[in-house]
Scaffold this active site. Structure first.
Site, PDB file in Angstrom:
ATOM      1  N   ASP A  10       1.002  -1.163  -0.132  1.00 20.35           N
ATOM      2  CA  ASP A  10       0.009   0.032   0.019  1.00 20.35           C
ATOM      3  C   ASP A  10       0.809   1.241   0.077  1.00 20.35           C
ATOM      4  OD1 ASP A  10      -0.872   0.436   3.458  1.00 20.35           O
ATOM      5  OD2 ASP A  10       0.976  -0.525   2.618  1.00 20.35           O
ATOM      6  N   ASP A  15       6.664   1.106   2.127  1.00 20.26           N
ATOM      7  CA  ASP A  15       6.503   0.225   1.343  1.00 20.26           C
ATOM      8  C   ASP A  15       7.535   0.342  -0.089  1.00 20.26           C
ATOM      9  OD1 ASP A  15       3.860   1.020   2.642  1.00 20.26           O
ATOM     10  OD2 ASP A  15       3.318  -1.001   1.740  1.00 20.26           O
TER      11      ASP A  15
HETATM   12  O1  RIB Z   1       1.961  -0.189  10.881  1.00 19.51           O
HETATM   13  C1  RIB Z   1       2.937   0.064   9.704  1.00 19.51           C
HETATM   14  C2  RIB Z   1       2.353  -0.606   8.642  1.00 19.51           C
HETATM   15  O2  RIB Z   1       1.104   0.044   8.084  1.00 19.51           O
HETATM   16  C3  RIB Z   1       3.381  -0.301   7.316  1.00 19.51           C
HETATM   17  O3  RIB Z   1       3.332  -1.462   6.241  1.00 19.51           O
HETATM   18  C4  RIB Z   1       2.852   0.899   6.701  1.00 19.51           C
HETATM   19  O4  RIB Z   1       3.337   1.207   5.402  1.00 19.51           O
HETATM   20  C5  RIB Z   1       1.438   0.780   6.677  1.00 19.51           C
HETATM   21  O5  RIB Z   1       0.897   0.270   5.630  1.00 19.51           O
HETATM   22 CA    CA Z   2       2.953  -0.784   4.085  1.00 17.87          CA
END
Ligand code: RIB
Ligand code: CA
Length: 328
Positions: A10, A15
């Site tokens: 996401d 990411d």
């Molecule tokens: O809580 C952290 C996660 O949530 C990570 O993957 C960040 O990118 C969000 O997706």
């Molecule tokens: Ca993420």
């Protein structure tokens, strides 16, 4: 033989760093990137993934759009953390192209029925939950499933007890963990207990820029907003790089330690998204997860710098002086 993976994510600042890391590895073949709603709405995540692929000169990698909503809950983004463009308000130019032939779940189904392939899940597990619903055998074919999500003893990051990926779509996370129970297999849970220990500091970022100005500048652009957020909300000088840790663990599992446990994901009320880790077996259920609780922080940064910046250990003489290790 390269290990084949699909990155379900996401993007999202961290990411993006994880995608960069995977694409820099000689031991990994990224078959595709599937986007799920999470940090950013799914269309924004799609655009951001292409921006990262352009930066890495890898617009050959296919990207597929997945779920725009959680299974049941109302969609709540994390743009407050990732900026209004989902990429740290770097406002990079959109990348044209990419005729969308398949949905994310169609791509996951097709690929997992044809290839030995692992899935690195860096966002909410909505796409994987849909895969279980439409093609359970494809899901069961996943060679190794690593999920950045959950927490064992660490405090939550979007509620006192929950980590965002599992909080945003708790029904999806619950379904995936139940499926692992049915399969008598383990999902590798890279949660906040280990990711919180890996902080990208301004000094490390400056060192990165010195070693590779192009990548360093890109990373500075997309993390600046994240640094400010972390200082404001968690009084950390730097940013926790959750997703790159999950990717580094897949690349080199001995960088983390953990334990097998039965894990259940709560879906309602104050415990929404909480990953209940039954470390002492009170519920007498077979383990369905390998829960990470220790990490070699220096090893993670060595891998991150060596792989992402294509440097040898002896070219990183300053690195260990710059790594801030959490007080034990
Ligand atoms: O809580 C952290 C996660 O949530 C990570 O993957 C960040 O990118 C969000 O997706
Ligand atoms: Ca993420």
């Amino acid at each position: 033989m390269k290990r084949k993976i699909i990155i379900d994510c996401d993007p999202g600042i961290d990411d993006s760093l994880a995608i960069m890391l995977a694409l820099s590895s000689n031991d990994i073949e990224v078959l595709g990137i599937t986007i799920v709603c999470g940090n950013s709405p799914v269309e924004m995540g799609f655009e951001n993934a292409k921006k990262v692929l352009k930066q890495m000169n890898r617009l050959d990698i296919p990207v597929y759009i997945g779920a725009s909503q959680p299974l049941k809950k109302e969609y709540i983004s994390a743009l407050d953390t990732h900026g209004s463009d989902g990429l740290g308000e770097s406002f990079l130019e959109n990348v044209e192209g990419y005729q969308l032939s398949l949905t994310a779940v169609e791509f996951l189904s097709k690929t997992l029925n044809q290839e030995r392939c692992s899935v690195i899940a860096l966002g909410p597990l909505t796409n994987l939950a849909h895969l279980i619903e439409v093609d359970e055998q494809a899901f069961n074919n996943i060679e190794m499933l690593v999920s950045m999500g959950g927490s064992y003893k660490a405090h939550g990051n979007c509620s006192p007890v929950a980590e965002y990926n599992y909080w945003e779509d708790p029904e999806a996370a619950s379904l995936v963990y139940q499926q692992m129970s049915k399969l008598d297999r383990l999902i590798h849970m890279a949660g906040l207990d280990v990711t919180r220990k890996v902080v990208l500091t301004p000094n490390l970022l400056s060192y990165m820029e010195r070693l590779d100005s192009d990548k360093g500048e890109f990373i500075r652009k997309i993390t600046k907003y994240y640094f400010d957020f972390h200082w404001e909300w968690e009084h950390i000088i730097g940013c926790v790089i959750n997703d790159p840790l999950a990717m580094a663990y897949f690349m080199q599992p001995d960088l983390c330690r953990g334990f097998k446990s039965y894990v259940q994901i709560e879906t309602e009320s104050l415990s929404r998204g909480q990953s209940i880790v039954d470390a002492y077996g009170y519920h007498r259920k077979k383990p369905n997860a390998y829960v990470l609780n220790e990490v070699d922080v220096e090893g993670i940064f060595e891998l991150f710098f060596e792989c992402l910046l294509h440097k040898k250990k002896d070219q990183l003489s300053l690195l260990h002086k710059l790594i801030v290790k959490e007080e034990q």
